[in-house]
Design a protein around this motif. Sequence first.
Motif, PDB file in Angstrom:
ATOM      1  N   TRP A 248       0.829  -1.206   0.000  1.00 28.87           N
ATOM      2  CA  TRP A 248       0.000   0.000   0.000  1.00 28.87           C
ATOM      3  C   TRP A 248       0.865   1.258   0.000  1.00 28.87           C
ATOM      4  CZ3 TRP A 248      -5.127   1.006  -0.540  1.00 28.87           C
ATOM      5  CH2 TRP A 248      -5.979  -0.108  -0.612  1.00 28.87           C
ATOM      6  N   GLY A 249       1.939   1.218   0.773  1.00 27.11           N
ATOM      7  CA  GLY A 249       2.806   2.387   0.858  1.00 27.11           C
ATOM      8  C   GLY A 249       3.501   2.713  -0.447  1.00 27.11           C
ATOM      9  N   LYS A 256       3.668   9.680  -5.677  1.00 22.25           N
ATOM     10  CA  LYS A 256       3.342  11.109  -5.847  1.00 22.25           C
ATOM     11  C   LYS A 256       4.286  12.014  -5.062  1.00 22.25           C
ATOM     12  CE  LYS A 256      -1.395  11.410  -7.492  1.00 22.25           C
ATOM     13  NZ  LYS A 256      -2.760  11.923  -7.241  1.00 22.25           N
ATOM     14  N   PRO A 257       4.479  11.785  -3.750  1.00 23.05           N
ATOM     15  CA  PRO A 257       5.426  12.648  -3.020  1.00 23.05           C
ATOM     16  C   PRO A 257       6.859  12.543  -3.529  1.00 23.05           C
ATOM     17  CG  PRO A 257       4.615  10.867  -1.610  1.00 23.05           C
ATOM     18  CD  PRO A 257       3.759  10.895  -2.833  1.00 23.05           C
ATOM     19  N   ILE A 258       7.274  11.347  -3.966  1.00 24.34           N
ATOM     20  CA  ILE A 258       8.621  11.189  -4.529  1.00 24.34           C
ATOM     21  C   ILE A 258       8.751  12.033  -5.788  1.00 24.34           C
ATOM     22  CG2 ILE A 258      10.210   9.598  -5.689  1.00 24.34           C
ATOM     23  CD1 ILE A 258       9.219   7.406  -3.776  1.00 24.34           C
ATOM     24  N   GLN A 259       7.733  11.967  -6.669  1.00 23.98           N
ATOM     25  CA  GLN A 259       7.767  12.738  -7.909  1.00 23.98           C
ATOM     26  C   GLN A 259       7.748  14.238  -7.629  1.00 23.98           C
ATOM     27  OE1 GLN A 259       8.304  11.341 -10.831  1.00 23.98           O
ATOM     28  NE2 GLN A 259       8.359  13.312 -11.880  1.00 23.98           N
ATOM     29  N   PHE A 261       8.872  15.732  -4.992  1.00 21.12           N
ATOM     30  CA  PHE A 261      10.195  16.074  -4.468  1.00 21.12           C
ATOM     31  C   PHE A 261      11.200  16.239  -5.599  1.00 21.12           C
ATOM     32  CE2 PHE A 261      14.407  14.403  -3.285  1.00 21.12           C
ATOM     33  CZ  PHE A 261      14.791  15.359  -2.349  1.00 21.12           C
ATOM     34  N   LEU A 262      11.184  15.304  -6.558  1.00 20.08           N
ATOM     35  CA  LEU A 262      12.127  15.351  -7.681  1.00 20.08           C
ATOM     36  C   LEU A 262      11.844  16.557  -8.584  1.00 20.08           C
ATOM     37  CD1 LEU A 262      12.192  11.544  -8.558  1.00 20.08           C
ATOM     38  CD2 LEU A 262      14.022  12.861  -7.479  1.00 20.08           C
ATOM     39  N   GLU A 263      10.584  16.907  -8.738  1.00 23.57           N
ATOM     40  CA  GLU A 263      10.221  18.083  -9.541  1.00 23.57           C
ATOM     41  C   GLU A 263      10.693  19.369  -8.872  1.00 23.57           C
ATOM     42  OE1 GLU A 263       6.214  16.128 -11.614  1.00 23.57           O
ATOM     43  OE2 GLU A 263       6.023  17.614 -10.012  1.00 23.57           O
ATOM     44  N   LYS A 264      10.518  19.448  -7.565  1.00 28.62           N
ATOM     45  CA  LYS A 264      10.985  20.631  -6.825  1.00 28.62           C
ATOM     46  C   LYS A 264      12.509  20.723  -6.862  1.00 28.62           C
ATOM     47  CE  LYS A 264       7.098  21.020  -3.599  1.00 28.62           C
ATOM     48  NZ  LYS A 264       6.668  20.922  -2.177  1.00 28.62           N
ATOM     49  N   ASN A 399      11.988   7.435  -9.376  1.00 27.87           N
ATOM     50  CA  ASN A 399      10.729   7.185  -8.667  1.00 27.87           C
ATOM     51  C   ASN A 399      10.368   5.708  -8.729  1.00 27.87           C
ATOM     52  OD1 ASN A 399       8.130   7.208  -7.611  1.00 27.87           O
ATOM     53  ND2 ASN A 399       7.508   9.034  -8.696  1.00 27.87           N
ATOM     54  N   LEU A 400      10.348   5.177  -9.944  1.00 26.92           N
ATOM     55  CA  LEU A 400       9.992   3.774 -10.122  1.00 26.92           C
ATOM     56  C   LEU A 400      11.039   2.860  -9.484  1.00 26.92           C
ATOM     57  CD1 LEU A 400       7.819   2.029 -11.472  1.00 26.92           C
ATOM     58  CD2 LEU A 400       9.235   1.977 -13.531  1.00 26.92           C
TER      59      LEU A 400
END
Length: 441
Positions: A248-249, A256-259, A261-264, A399-400
């Motif tokens: 689930w995690g 979404k939060p990983i992506q 973070f990477l975008e920021k 991310n993946l």
Amino acid sequence: MIPAISSIYSTLGNPSSLVPLAVKDVANSLGLTTGSYIIGDKLEGKDRFIDEFGTEAIWLFGLPVFKKITDLTLYKALKIDPKVDVRLLQNSEVLNKAIELEKNTKIKKSLEKLKANPKFSKSLALTKFGIATALTIASYTMLTKYRHKQTKEAAKKEILAEHAKIKQSKFNNTRTSFGEFIKNAEEEKHNADKISFTGNLVSSLQGFMFDPVQNLMIVDGSITAERLSKSRNGQEFVGYAIKEGATWGFMYFASKPIQKFLEKQAVAKYNKSIELDARVIESEEFKKAFADKKIVEESLKNFPKDAKDVEIFEYLHKNPDDFLVKMAKKCDEIHTLPKSDLIDNRKFIDFGSYEKKTGIKGIYAKIETLLKQYNDSGETLDMFLGKVKTLKRQSVLKNLGACIAALGIAVPAIMIGVRYATGDKKFKVKEDLEKELLLNA
């Protein structure tokens, strides 16, 4: 036909696509199956293989298959176009405008039927969703019963074979009683297998109906509950608790939060936005428009930014050559008819938000941001877009990769570690069955 590289990255980075979920789940299944062979034995590995890969097949293909069957039976019998999205009823102005602008007679009639029967259309869509979800859950229940039965039978054969090797002089009485028990156990198993079961129809919220990933969450919730409640022993319960929690995690919530973070990070370190779809960023049309900035600037200027959704909808229809409209079609924010550039009015268009950068308005905001960054960069177009493309690809892979590492390596390692730490290395299902057989011998 091999898809373009940009399409592959687009799919892997799409939070509403089932493909990245499949990739993560395959990694998880391989890791757990391998772990079962390492810590347990061949029987446990086979049991895990059936559980993991059988569940994956049902999990990924159950919903689409059952929905398609509903389309070909229920919808066809009622003469209703299953491609008409009932979310069009959310905005009557947009629906009316779609009917007004639609030139295809068949599609126009489908939209008019939707408008004339809103309650029935919604109920039918919910019924389709409920049937597909319930049948998928029922399929998993059948798989569980099959797996338990097969593993039990295989375990009995192994136990009998192991005991047959023991010297007859030492275990004469035990072997006789043991054989009688096996006969009785087989009869009891036969009677127990006559118990029937039914899949429970899951009552669902409409918000889960149209996002395949959210739809899977309902199925997964049922799978998690079934696995924990039907665990055959404490060893299996603990294993499932670790696996399901991690699934689930990292399957649903971590990406979404990983992506983000990477975008920021891409903006903070390089002042480059990588929020746009990979198919847009890597397209020649996008590059040519940025080479001639006037194309992008005119598109942003002409777009009815502060207009009502129905006015934006009309603009999308009447300006097919507009740069922003073309990019929205390229990344499927706007769906088109097969082998055509015409908008498919049966599909729902999310107008979204400029602030949250979602939907059509999000395309506007992302292009506007990237154009400003390019103007401020002082770099050549090749340098700028080359870096944006690289950062976008890296973000998808990171991310993946993080989720695959967690699900395919870390989780199986933790489960193996727990088994070693507790001294619970033997396959408990077989061990419990052997104790039961000997106790009743």
